[in-house]
Design an enzyme around this catalytic site. Structure first.
Site, PDB file in Angstrom:
ATOM      1  N   TYR A 191      -1.970  -0.714  10.460  1.00  0.00           N
ATOM      2  CA  TYR A 191      -2.089  -1.059   9.042  1.00  0.00           C
ATOM      3  C   TYR A 191      -0.834  -0.635   8.282  1.00  0.00           C
ATOM      4  CZ  TYR A 191      -3.972  -1.145   4.271  1.00  0.00           C
ATOM      5  OH  TYR A 191      -4.182  -1.391   2.934  1.00  0.00           O
TER       6      TYR A 191
ATOM      7  N   SER B 284       0.855  -1.186   0.000  1.00  0.00           N
ATOM      8  CA  SER B 284       0.000   0.000   0.000  1.00  0.00           C
ATOM      9  C   SER B 284       0.887   1.231   0.000  1.00  0.00           C
ATOM     10  CB  SER B 284      -0.892   0.006   1.246  1.00  0.00           C
ATOM     11  OG  SER B 284      -1.523   1.257   1.437  1.00  0.00           O
TER      12      SER B 284
END
Length: 253
Positions: free
Chosen positions: A157, A144
């Site tokens: 995350y 990501s």
């Protein structure tokens, strides 16, 4: 053309919806046989049906990527079904937390790290020996843009995606001379069910998400799928160990 070889075999985790489903469909359109995997059996079977309806070949194998025995069975099942494993897209992941680091819960940490990091590690652990035995292959892991910098209010995350990039780069160097290429794709905000759940609660989040990308919109699942297929293809034959942003210019700011 993507220069993927028709008749080869791809394994896609997290393929019940979103980026995983779009990538499984993209592989199938190239004539690749696809093993679709997810903990969501209904969604996974739906992906298989979409592929078959379009003339492709696919099968579903349920797998919880946090469990070693299930991942081992998934990879063995792929080889049993189609005889080999040429491409793997380790995409299974779970949603971000929403809060500052000191407000986080241990259960959130364990769940996010378990799926996003341990899951990728276990998948590569079992995929790489198969690829080595057959003379090569290509793996793409979903990281990501949150793994390329700071991500306030989603620190767990972000840490998981930094870890995915670390695993990717390390494994890529370990197996570079063995014809197993390993890369990561780093999406920004993509129009998925996960994204829609967020902006349905707060429509302003959709406006903010679009504005954070210099191109002025969020990404499409098909755009991530195209990047994955490129990284798997012979066109990327000299590419290994990278974390490729697909982010509408977000990391260029």
């Amino acid at each position: 053309m993507s220069q993927l070889l028709s008749g080869q075999v791809a394994l896609v985790t997290g393929a019940a919806a979103g980026i995983g489903r779009a990538t499984a469909q993209a592989f199938a359109r190239e004539g690749i046989k696809v093993v679709v995997s997810d903990v969501d059996a209904q969604g996974g079977e739906a992906t298989v049906e979409l592929i078959r309806a379009a003339g492709g070949e696919a099968t579903f194998i349920r797998c919880d990527v946090t469990r070693d025995a299930e991942v081992q069975a998934l990879v063995a099942g792929t080889v049993a079904a189609y005889g080999r494993l040429d491409y793997a897209f380790n995409n299974a992941g779970i949603e971000i937390e929403q809060g500052k680091l000191a407000d986080g819960q241990e259960s959130e940490f364990d769940a996010i790290i378990g799926v996003n990091v341990k899951g990728v590690w276990l998948c590569m652990k079992h995929q790489i020996p198969v690829m080595l035995a057959q003379g090569g292959g290509a793996i793409v892991n979903t990281a990501s843009v949150a793994g390329l910098g700071a991500a306030p209010k989603m620190s767990i995350y972000a840490a998981s995606k930094h870890a995915v990039i670390g695993l990717t780069k390390s494994a890529a160097i370990e197996y570079a001379k063995k014809k197993v290429r390993i890369n990561a794709v780093c999406p920004a905000v993509i129009d998925t069910d996960m994204f829609r759940r967020a902006y349905e609660v707060d429509p302003k989040k959709a406006e903010f998400a679009a504005a954070m990308h210099p191109v002025g919109r969020v990404g499409k699942v098909e755009e991530i799928a195209s990047a994955v297929l490129y990284l798997c293809s012979d066109n990327a034959g000299f590419t290994t160990g990278i974390a490729l942003p697909v982010d509408g210019g977000a990391t260029a700011i």
